[in-house]
Design an enzyme around this catalytic site. Structure first.
Site, PDB file in Angstrom:
ATOM      1  N   MET A 157     -49.989 -70.207-109.442  1.00 20.12           N
ATOM      2  CA  MET A 157     -49.781 -70.715-108.081  1.00 20.12           C
ATOM      3  C   MET A 157     -48.783 -69.797-107.360  1.00 20.12           C
ATOM      4  SD  MET A 157     -50.169 -74.801-108.287  1.00 20.12           S
ATOM      5  CE  MET A 157     -48.577 -75.204-108.951  1.00 20.12           C
ATOM      6  N   HIS A 167     -44.782 -65.398-116.060  1.00 22.77           N
ATOM      7  CA  HIS A 167     -46.143 -65.034-115.638  1.00 22.77           C
ATOM      8  C   HIS A 167     -46.452 -63.590-116.039  1.00 22.77           C
ATOM      9  CE1 HIS A 167     -45.380 -68.089-112.267  1.00 22.77           C
ATOM     10  NE2 HIS A 167     -46.466 -68.540-112.853  1.00 22.77           N
ATOM     11  N   GLN A 226     -53.369 -81.007-107.120  1.00 22.54           N
ATOM     12  CA  GLN A 226     -52.656 -81.316-108.370  1.00 22.54           C
ATOM     13  C   GLN A 226     -51.226 -81.784-108.109  1.00 22.54           C
ATOM     14  OE1 GLN A 226     -52.958 -77.121-109.956  1.00 22.54           O
ATOM     15  NE2 GLN A 226     -50.921 -77.571-110.743  1.00 22.54           N
ATOM     16  N   GLU A 249     -46.831 -71.910-122.754  1.00 20.68           N
ATOM     17  CA  GLU A 249     -46.559 -73.156-123.486  1.00 20.68           C
ATOM     18  C   GLU A 249     -45.482 -74.023-122.832  1.00 20.68           C
ATOM     19  OE1 GLU A 249     -45.823 -72.238-127.586  1.00 20.68           O
ATOM     20  OE2 GLU A 249     -47.960 -71.904-127.968  1.00 20.68           O
ATOM     21  N   SER A 278     -39.523 -70.793-114.598  1.00 22.71           N
ATOM     22  CA  SER A 278     -40.425 -71.617-113.800  1.00 22.71           C
ATOM     23  C   SER A 278     -40.275 -71.218-112.336  1.00 22.71           C
ATOM     24  CB  SER A 278     -40.026 -73.094-113.958  1.00 22.71           C
ATOM     25  OG  SER A 278     -40.575 -73.865-112.915  1.00 22.71           O
TER      26      SER A 278
END
Ligand code: PAF
Length: 280
Positions: A30, A37, A61, A148, A185
């Site tokens: 995204m 990433h 989502q 993960e 993140s």
């Protein structure tokens, strides 16, 4: 790197590529790319002849409007990062391109889809499954790479592939952490400097917790972790769970499954963070 905003444009190019190359590796994202990433992409690039990355902030989502509105969108910076890892094709469609009409499919992932993120974010995994399946149909990759950190998402996608015999290998990749242990993140960039300083406590507590496996039962360990996290004033916990790594169901005894995982989801200010750690 070639950027496509339309499905037809990308499909055309990939059709031509497939005449000469065998393997397409795919990393759906995204955007707001970080080292986590980029690790997926480096691996995908090393293991396949062509690397395709998608950037699409998938509205269906998100179960929280503010989270969707505030999700970072930095396509120019992302494009530069993609060039640096040798991405061949970037697919960055509009919402209209992906959903010319509302998609009303309802996937049932059974118990796996009902716990943790499934319970706290109703509709989330359905939205993820709809977009990931669409993206697989567009890109037709031989392999697709997922981190993960979103362990439950990974399990749900593996289940989706099994349920519909999708011709793609799902490759799971270890969590990438900052030097201080915080799981990488895209949401981390929304933390204030004060919140960012507190955030690594999640990893510290998880590390301490897994060392107590030999002296505490699963429920005692879950409670211990909960109490430690709750003692951090800035944390607002959604859940702490110890579950098996396949169906993600809570376990009562360590011998119930070959591999168990400690999962955490909490709010730090307005930012929701998740993390997990295998219990050995
Ligand atoms: O993990 C994400 O970034 C998203 O859930 C995904 C897999 C790209 C689907 O929108």
């Amino acid at each position: 790197m070639i950027t496509h905003n339309t499905i037809l444009g990308l499909k055309d190019d990939l059709l031509r590529e497939r005449g000469v190359v065998k393997n397409v590796g795919f990393v759906p994202t995204m955007g707001a790319l970080h080292e986590g990433h980029l690790e997926l992409m480096r691996r995908a690039k090393a293991e396949n002849e062509i690397l395709v990355v998608s950037i699409f902030v998938n509205p269906i989502q998100f179960n929280n409007k503010e989270d969707l509105a505030k999700y970072p969108r930095v396509l120019d910076t992302d494009s530069q990062l993609l060039e640096s890892v040798g991405c061949d094709y970037l697919f960055a469609p509009s919402e209209m391109e992906m959903y010319p009409e509302p998609d009303n499919i309802n996937y049932d992932f059974g118990l796996m889809g009902e716990v943790m993120e499934g319970a706290f974010r109703p509709g989330h995994f359905n939205g993820v499954a709809i977009v990931v399946r669409k993206l697989f149909e567009i890109v037709e990759p031989q392999r697709a790479y997922f981190g993960e950190k979103d362990f439950q998402q990974l399990a749900v996608i593996q289940q989706l592939v099994k349920m519909f015999n999708l011709p793609v290998e799902i490759v799971s990749c270890a969590i990438v952490r900052e030097n201080d242990g915080l799981a990488m993140s895209s949401r981390n960039m929304r933390l204030t400097p004060e919140e960012r300083a507190v955030a690594p406590k999640i990893h510290l507590i998880l590390q301490k917790a897994v060392k107590l496996r030999n002296v505490l039962s699963p429920e005692e360990l879950r409670r211990w972790t909960y109490d430690q996290l709750e003692a951090v004033e800035e944390f607002n916990i959604d859940y702490v769970e110890i579950a098996d790594s396949e169906l993600l169901q809570p376990i009562q005894h360590w011998n119930d499954c070959p591999e168990s995982i400690l999962f955490v989801a909490l709010f730090l200010g307005k930012v929701r963070l998740i993390d997990n750690m295998r219990i050995f």
